[in-house]
Design a protein around this motif. Structure first.
Motif, PDB file in Angstrom:
ATOM      1  N   ASP A 218       0.837  -1.190   0.000  1.00  0.00           N
ATOM      2  CA  ASP A 218       0.000   0.000   0.000  1.00  0.00           C
ATOM      3  C   ASP A 218       0.877   1.247   0.000  1.00  0.00           C
ATOM      4  N   GLN A 219       0.267   2.408   0.181  1.00  0.00           N
ATOM      5  CA  GLN A 219       1.027   3.656   0.092  1.00  0.00           C
ATOM      6  C   GLN A 219       2.020   3.806   1.226  1.00  0.00           C
TER       7      GLN A 219
ATOM      8  N   SER B  68      -5.182  -0.902   2.346  1.00  0.00           N
ATOM      9  CA  SER B  68      -5.649   0.140   3.263  1.00  0.00           C
ATOM     10  C   SER B  68      -5.668   1.505   2.593  1.00  0.00           C
ATOM     11  N   THR B  69      -5.020   1.607   1.428  1.00  0.00           N
ATOM     12  CA  THR B  69      -4.983   2.861   0.669  1.00  0.00           C
ATOM     13  C   THR B  69      -5.343   2.571  -0.778  1.00  0.00           C
ATOM     14  N   ASN B  70      -5.849   3.579  -1.472  1.00  0.00           N
ATOM     15  CA  ASN B  70      -6.179   3.381  -2.885  1.00  0.00           C
ATOM     16  C   ASN B  70      -4.934   3.295  -3.754  1.00  0.00           C
TER      17      ASN B  70
ATOM     18  N   GLU C 136      -5.156  11.126   1.163  1.00  0.00           N
ATOM     19  CA  GLU C 136      -5.103   9.819   0.496  1.00  0.00           C
ATOM     20  C   GLU C 136      -4.948   8.658   1.466  1.00  0.00           C
ATOM     21  N   VAL C 137      -4.204   8.864   2.535  1.00  0.00           N
ATOM     22  CA  VAL C 137      -3.807   7.778   3.428  1.00  0.00           C
ATOM     23  C   VAL C 137      -4.565   7.879   4.746  1.00  0.00           C
TER      24      VAL C 137
END
Length: 490
Positions: free
Chosen positions: A146-147, A188-190, A272-273
Motif C-alpha cells: 500500500d502507500q 488500506s490505501t487506494n 489519500e492515506v
C-alpha cells in the motif's frame, strides 16, 4: 459531567475510565471526554519548525509513493522507460524479460537474481485482477504494497499460491467475490504497487525457459476480466527515452523538500492515506501546520527550510544500509519488519530512502554490510573474502534461494567486465573448498585461476553488500543463523 460539542474544531472522542494505583477501574467514575484538536492559535515560527521536522520524516515515504503514482499517470502504454525501467498505465503492469540493467536509476538497491515487473495502482478507479500463471517448481513472489509500503497480499510459491486470478481492492470497495476469482486482498490505501519477482538461474537455458511463465503475468482493471489467461510478448515493448536518464548517479529524486509542505504533496497524502489507530492527532497537527503556512509566508519559508535541512542533514544517515534494523553478527544489519512497518516510522523511512519496495519479512530477509571484520568501510580498492562454513549458506526453504549482491555507494550496480553483480543460488559454477565451505572473492581486479567463478567484482570506491534470502528458513527468521565476517585480505 456535561459535554460541550465544539463543531468548529477537529476532535477525538474516547472512553476515559480513571484507574486506581493497582490499575483497576474506579467504579462510577467512567466518563466520555472530548479531546479537541488545534484551535487555530497563533503559531510561533519555532513551534512550526518543530512540528515540520517530524512531519517531514513521517511523510517522506508516503509523498515518495504519491509522486511515483503521479508520474505513472502520464504513461500511455506498457513500455520500457529508457529501455530499462518497466512502466505501465495506472492499474496495469509491465515485466522485464531478463535481470534489471545496471543503468536503471528509478528504484535503488535492485537485485540480479529475479526477473522484475512493476505497476502502480489507483484502486479508487477500479479493483484490479492479478493474473498468476503456472510457475511449476520455479520460485516466485508477487509483492503488493500500500502507500505506506506495507505488504497487503500473500502471493507466491512459498505461500502455495495456485495459478489463477486474484483481486486487489481498495479500502472502500464492497461486494462479493466474483466468479473465477480465487481470493481478494484489500489495500488500506487506494494507491498500491505490484512488483513480481521471478527467480532465474544465470544460464542461457533458463533465460529461455523463464519467458513462458512471465508472459502470462498480468495486472489489469476488473472490467477487463473474462476468466481467460492473457499473454503478452514483453520483448516487443517499445523503448521510450527518459529525459532524466543519466542525470544522477543515485536514485531519482522522488521527494523535493522545496514543495513538500504544500497541499499538493503532504496535503494530498493526508487525504489519500487514512490514519492508523492513534495517528488522528498527528494528522490534525500536520493539517494545522499547512493551514498556518498558507496564511503566514514566514511560516511557509521557515518550514521549507526545515525540510531542506532534514533532507540534507538527517536523511543521509538513514540512507546508510548499516543503520537499518538491528545490528547482528560481524557488523551486518538486518531489518526485522520489512513490509510490515505499521507505526515504525524510522524503519519505514530508512527503507524507503535506501531500498524501497522490500518484500515482506517472512518472504525475504535482507542483511546489509558496509564494513569489514575490523569495522572499516569496505572499499573496492582493497580485496576481501566472505566464507560460508560447510552447510552454512543462508538457509532457505524448498525452492527458495540466496544471493550476495554488490553495490556502489549509491546502492546501484557498477558496470564490470563480466557483467556480474551478485553470486548465489543462481550461479551453478560456484566452486566449494575441499572442506565444503564456500569462499566469495570480493575485489576490483579479476582473481587468478579457479577463483574467477566465485568472484564478485567491486568498483574502486566505497561499496555496500546485501545478502538476500528468499523464502528464509526458521533459522534466519529467529536469527539463530548468523552471517560470516567480511575479511580484508592483508
Amino acid at each position: 459531567m456535561s459535554l460541550v460539542t465544539l463543531t468548529t474544531l477537529p476532535m477525538l472522542c474516547f472512553a476515559n475510565t480513571p484507574m486506581d494505583a493497582s490499575g483497576k477501574a474506579r467504579q462510577g467514575q467512567g466518563a466520555v471526554t472530548t479531546v479537541t484538536g488545534p484551535a487555530g492559535s497563533i503559531m510561533p515560527v519555532g513551534y512550526a519548525e518543530s512540528v515540520a521536522a517530524f512531519a517531514y520524516v513521517w511523510g517522506w515515504p508516503l509523498v515518495n509513493m504519491h509522486n511515483r503514482q503521479q508520474v505513472f499517470t502520464k504513461v500511455p502504454k506498457q513500455l520500457l522507460l529508457a529501455g530499462v525501467m518497466p512502466a505501465a498505465p495506472i492499474n496495469h503492469l509491465t515485466m522485464l524479460t531478463d535481470y534489471v540493467s545496471p543503468q536503471m536509476r528509478d528504484v535503488a538497491h535492485p537485485n540480479q537474481d529475479v526477473v522484475y515487473g512493476f505497476g502502480i495502482l489507483d484502486l479508487a478507479k477500479s479493483p484490479v485482477i492479478v493474473q498468476v500463471p503456472n510457475f511449476k517448481n520455479r520460485f516466485w513472489t508477487m509483492m503488493v504494497e500500500d502507500q505506506r509500503t506495507d505488504s497487503l497480499a500473500q502471493l507466491g510459491s512459498m505461500h502455495g499460491t495456485q495459478s489463477g486470478f486474484y483481486m486487489i481492492v481498495g479500502p472502500d470497495w464492497q461486494g462479493d467475490k466474483p466468479a473465477g476469482v480465487t481470493n481478494i486482498f484489500r489495500s488500506s490505501t487506494n494507491l498500491a504497487v505490484v512488483a513480481p519477482r521471478v527467480f532465474m538461474q544465470d544460464t542461457p537455458e533458463d533465460r529461455i525457459a523463464v519467458q513462458e511463465p512471465i508472459a502470462q503475468i498480468a495486472v489489469y482493471p476488473f472490467a477487463d476480466f473474462d476468466g481467460t489467461m492473457k499473454s503478452t510478448d514483453w520483448k516487443s515493448l517499445p523503448h521510450v527515452p527518459d529525459p532524466n536518464a543519466g542525470k544522477t548517479a543515485g536514485e531519482k529524486a522522488w521527494v523535493k523538500p522545496e514543495t513538500f509542505f504544500t497541499d499538493a504533496q503532504l496535503g494530498a497524502v493526508l487525504k489519500e492515506v487514512p490514519p492508523l489507530a492513534g495517528e488522528e492527532a498527528l494528522y490534525q497537527q500536520f493539517g494545522e501546520l499547512l493551514k498556518q503556512a498558507k496564511a503566514h509566508p514566514e511560516i511557509q519559508q521557515a518550514i521549507t527550510k526545515v525540510a531542506q535541512d532534514v533532507e540534507k542533514n538527517v536523511l543521509p544517515d538513514l540512507f546508510r544500509l548499516e543503520n537499518i534494523g538491528k545490528r547482528i553478527a560481524h557488523g551486518w544489519a538486518k531489518p526485522m519488519n520489512n513490509g510490515r512497518f505499521g507505526t515504525d516510522y524510522l524503519t519505514r523511512l530508512e527503507v524507503a530512502k535506501s531500498n524501497i519496495f522490500t518484500n515482506d519479512y517472512l518472504e525475504t530477509n535482507y542483511l546489509y554490510q558496509y564494513n569489514d571484520q575490523n569495522g572499516q568501510r569496505i572499499n573496492g580498492n582493497y580485496e576481501y573474502t566472505l566464507t560460508f562454513a560447510k552447510g552454512q549458506t543462508p538457509p532457505v526453504v524448498k525452492n527458495g534461494f540466496w544471493s550476495l549482491t554488490m553495490y556502489d555507494h549509491n546502492h546501484f550496480f557498477h558496470q564490470n567486465e563480466i557483467n556480474r553483480y551478485s553470486v548465489g543460488t543462481k550461479n551453478k559454477s560456484l566452486k566449494y573448498n575441499a572442506d565444503g565451505s564456500l569462499t566469495i572473492y570480493i575485489q576490483n581486479q579479476c582473481p587468478s585461476g579457479d577463483k574467477v567463478s566465485n568472484w564478485l567484482p567491486a568498483p574502486k570506491d566505497d561499496i555496500a553488500m546485501t545478502i538476500r534470502a528468499y523464502a528464509p528458513a526458521e533459522a534466519l527468521l529467529n536469527n539463530t543463523w548468523q552471517p560470516p565476517a567480511v575479511v580484508k585480505v592483508e
